[in-house]
Design an enzyme around this catalytic site. Structure first.
Site, mmCIF file in Angstrom:
data_model
loop_
_atom_site.group_PDB
_atom_site.id
_atom_site.type_symbol
_atom_site.label_atom_id
_atom_site.label_comp_id
_atom_site.label_asym_id
_atom_site.label_seq_id
_atom_site.Cartn_x
_atom_site.Cartn_y
_atom_site.Cartn_z
ATOM 1 N N LYS A 188 0.885 -1.200 0.190
ATOM 2 C CA LYS A 188 -0.020 -0.076 -0.132
ATOM 3 C C LYS A 188 0.950 1.398 -0.061
ATOM 4 O O LYS A 188 0.433 2.261 -0.595
ATOM 5 C CB LYS A 188 -0.838 0.079 1.175
ATOM 6 C CG LYS A 188 -2.144 -1.051 0.933
ATOM 7 C CD LYS A 188 -3.377 -0.942 1.812
ATOM 8 C CE LYS A 188 -4.278 -1.862 1.262
ATOM 9 N NZ LYS A 188 -4.408 -3.206 2.419
ATOM 10 N N LYS A 191 -6.341 -12.350 -11.625
ATOM 11 C CA LYS A 191 -6.990 -12.929 -10.237
ATOM 12 C C LYS A 191 -8.329 -11.996 -10.288
ATOM 13 O O LYS A 191 -8.230 -10.743 -10.331
ATOM 14 C CB LYS A 191 -6.229 -12.700 -8.886
ATOM 15 C CG LYS A 191 -6.738 -12.699 -7.758
ATOM 16 C CD LYS A 191 -5.842 -12.395 -6.572
ATOM 17 C CE LYS A 191 -6.852 -12.486 -5.415
ATOM 18 N NZ LYS A 191 -7.070 -11.534 -4.596
ATOM 19 N N LYS A 236 -11.781 -6.862 -6.396
ATOM 20 C CA LYS A 236 -12.577 -5.636 -6.631
ATOM 21 C C LYS A 236 -11.562 -4.529 -7.264
ATOM 22 O O LYS A 236 -11.924 -3.740 -7.833
ATOM 23 C CB LYS A 236 -13.158 -5.322 -5.407
ATOM 24 C CG LYS A 236 -12.734 -4.984 -4.094
ATOM 25 C CD LYS A 236 -13.386 -4.832 -3.268
ATOM 26 C CE LYS A 236 -12.784 -5.074 -1.665
ATOM 27 N NZ LYS A 236 -12.283 -6.123 -1.415
HETATM 28 P P1 ADP Z 1 -10.594 -8.526 -3.475
HETATM 29 O O1 ADP Z 1 -9.239 -9.227 -3.854
HETATM 30 O O2 ADP Z 1 -11.706 -8.349 -4.164
HETATM 31 O O3 ADP Z 1 -10.345 -7.382 -2.574
HETATM 32 P P2 ADP Z 1 -10.299 -9.671 -0.532
HETATM 33 O O4 ADP Z 1 -8.814 -9.366 -0.645
HETATM 34 O O5 ADP Z 1 -11.441 -8.744 0.194
HETATM 35 O O6 ADP Z 1 -11.009 -9.693 -2.149
HETATM 36 O O7 ADP Z 1 -10.627 -11.359 -0.478
HETATM 37 C C1 ADP Z 1 -11.558 -11.815 0.518
HETATM 38 C C2 ADP Z 1 -11.487 -13.226 0.527
HETATM 39 O O8 ADP Z 1 -11.649 -13.894 -0.598
HETATM 40 C C3 ADP Z 1 -9.961 -13.598 1.159
HETATM 41 O O9 ADP Z 1 -9.919 -14.754 1.954
HETATM 42 C C4 ADP Z 1 -9.193 -14.327 -0.443
HETATM 43 O O10 ADP Z 1 -8.450 -15.000 -0.242
HETATM 44 C C5 ADP Z 1 -10.361 -14.603 -1.321
HETATM 45 N N1 ADP Z 1 -10.311 -14.262 -2.564
HETATM 46 C C6 ADP Z 1 -10.566 -13.085 -3.275
HETATM 47 N N2 ADP Z 1 -10.429 -13.127 -4.476
HETATM 48 C C7 ADP Z 1 -10.080 -14.301 -4.895
HETATM 49 C C8 ADP Z 1 -9.828 -14.966 -6.080
HETATM 50 N N3 ADP Z 1 -9.720 -14.346 -7.215
HETATM 51 N N4 ADP Z 1 -9.522 -16.238 -5.981
HETATM 52 C C9 ADP Z 1 -9.516 -16.874 -4.856
HETATM 53 N N5 ADP Z 1 -9.980 -16.347 -3.432
HETATM 54 C C10 ADP Z 1 -10.234 -15.135 -3.553
#
Ligand code: ADP
Ligand code: TRP
Length: 325
Positions: free
Chosen positions: A114, A193, A196
């Site tokens: 960050k 991947k 959001k």
């Molecule tokens: P984002 O990447 O959308 O910000 P988060 O970091 O808030 O999502 O992830 C919340 C949970 O979902 C975590 O446990 C993360 O490992 C899982 N997760 C998020 N995106 C993926 C993905 N594309 N594939 C597998 N697991 C994911």
């Protein structure tokens, strides 16, 4: 599974949940309910580090609660709550802060990433892993299923528990990480991947037309319709494999390899699979949405149970460090 574990995990209410969250976090968490005592919570204190608009934060917390329950989290079996409804966790955070070397937090990748992206960090962001450690330690959790991105934070939690025990004597349970290696990274509509932050997500719930459009946007290569296609390198196929049975996956694989099927057809099949798979979840979500008091009641009951456990640990810790007793 004969081992006994207390499982704990949290999810930040930082946007609409998507298929990556579902297959990567929610589905495995829901499956663990069958075998273990589980504590799952909505990490609203953590989300506050980004200073969201208050109305957005409120909305997202309630959406995460609805989504999780709709997808099969069973509040009779699992303790499901809002992090901020257990204020004891912030007291434990303070006590752990006093045992946390600054350097330990400075080395955390998610913090460093960050900074590298130019964000001016607030103190909450810096001490995010200490709050996460308190989340874990206050419920004597033994197993914490997290994605790869959270592995280092888990190590901080273990480290702080060990430091505490070393300094004051055995008090806190040292948790174990369960990295979801078996869960593949769910690709987004652009093949990266799904996240959001990349604007490539497919939401779990929402307007049918908009979701169909998101599926149709999935990037594919330019192999002509009649030519054979490689299923292994195709995002549509990867997503289809998450929803479909072994036989259905095999069937689609054959269609790819035979040629004569366009990606549009595969996308349509994928959309239909998704739509059917989520049908019971959509129904459950509608019912919950129509009864906001029930939703609040579930979260309050969960918080009450969680607080009892949290108070026990905190009392012990406060006595151990000399604040009480
Ligand atoms: P984002 O990447 O959308 O910000 P988060 O970091 O808030 O999502 O992830 C919340 C949970 O979902 C975590 O446990 C993360 O490992 C899982 N997760 C998020 N995106 C993926 C993905 N594309 N594939 C597998 N697991 C994911
Ligand atoms: N930091 C986690 C994430 O972004 C969410 C979280 C907060 C968490 N506290 C936790 C996960 C405790 C596991 C245990 O995904």
């Amino acid at each position: 599974m004969t081992e006994s574990h207390r499982v704990l995990s949290g999810i930040q209410p930082s946007g609409d949940l998507h298929l990556g969250n579902y297959f990567g976090m929610m589905k495995p968490a829901i499956e663990l309910q069958q075998d273990y005592e589980c504590f799952y919570f909505i990490a609203d204190f953590h989300a506050l580090t980004q200073l969201p608009k208050p109305s957005d934060l409120r909305q997202r917390v309630s959406n995460v609660a609805l989504d999780f329950l709709a997808c099969g989290l069973d509040p009779e079996r699992t303790i499901f709550f809002r992090q901020s409804d257990v204020p004891e966790v912030t007291e434990l955070t303070w006590i752990l802060n006093c045992l946390t070397p600054i350097g330990l937090l400075e080395r955390c990748h998610s913090y460093k990433d960050k900074l590298a992206r130019g964000l001016t960090p607030n103190h909450g962001l810096f001490s995010y892993p200490v709050l996460m450690a308190a989340d874990i330690l206050i419920y004597n959790s033994t197993l914490v299923p997290v994605g790869r991105d959270q592995k280092q934070h888990l190590e901080v939690a273990r480290d702080l528990a060990q430091r505490f025990n070393h300094h004051y004597g055995d008090t806190l349970v040292v948790p174990e990480a369960r990295i979801r290696d078996e869960v593949a990274v769910v690709p987004g509509t652009d093949g990266q991947k799904m996240s959001k932050s990349y604007n490539n997500t497919i939401p779990l719930f929402g307007n049918e037309k908009a979701i169909r459009k998101a599926f149709m946007k999935i990037v594919t290569d330019s192999t002509p319709l009649e030519a054979p296609k490689d299923p292994e390198s195709c995002n549509v196929f990867a997503l289809y494999s998450l929803f479909a049975s072994e036989e259905e996956i095999e069937e689609l694989r054959n269609k790819y390899e035979a040629g004569g099927m366009g990606y549009g057809t595969a996308k349509q099949m994928l959309f239909e699979k998704y739509w059917d798979y989520f049908e019971p979840f959509r129904e459950r979500r509608q019912l919950l949405l129509a009864d906001p008091d029930r939703l609040e009641d579930i979260l309050q009951k969960g918080a009450e149970k969680a607080r009892q456990k949290a108070r026990n640990t905190l009392e012990k810790v406060k006595a151990t460090v000399g604040l009480t007793g």
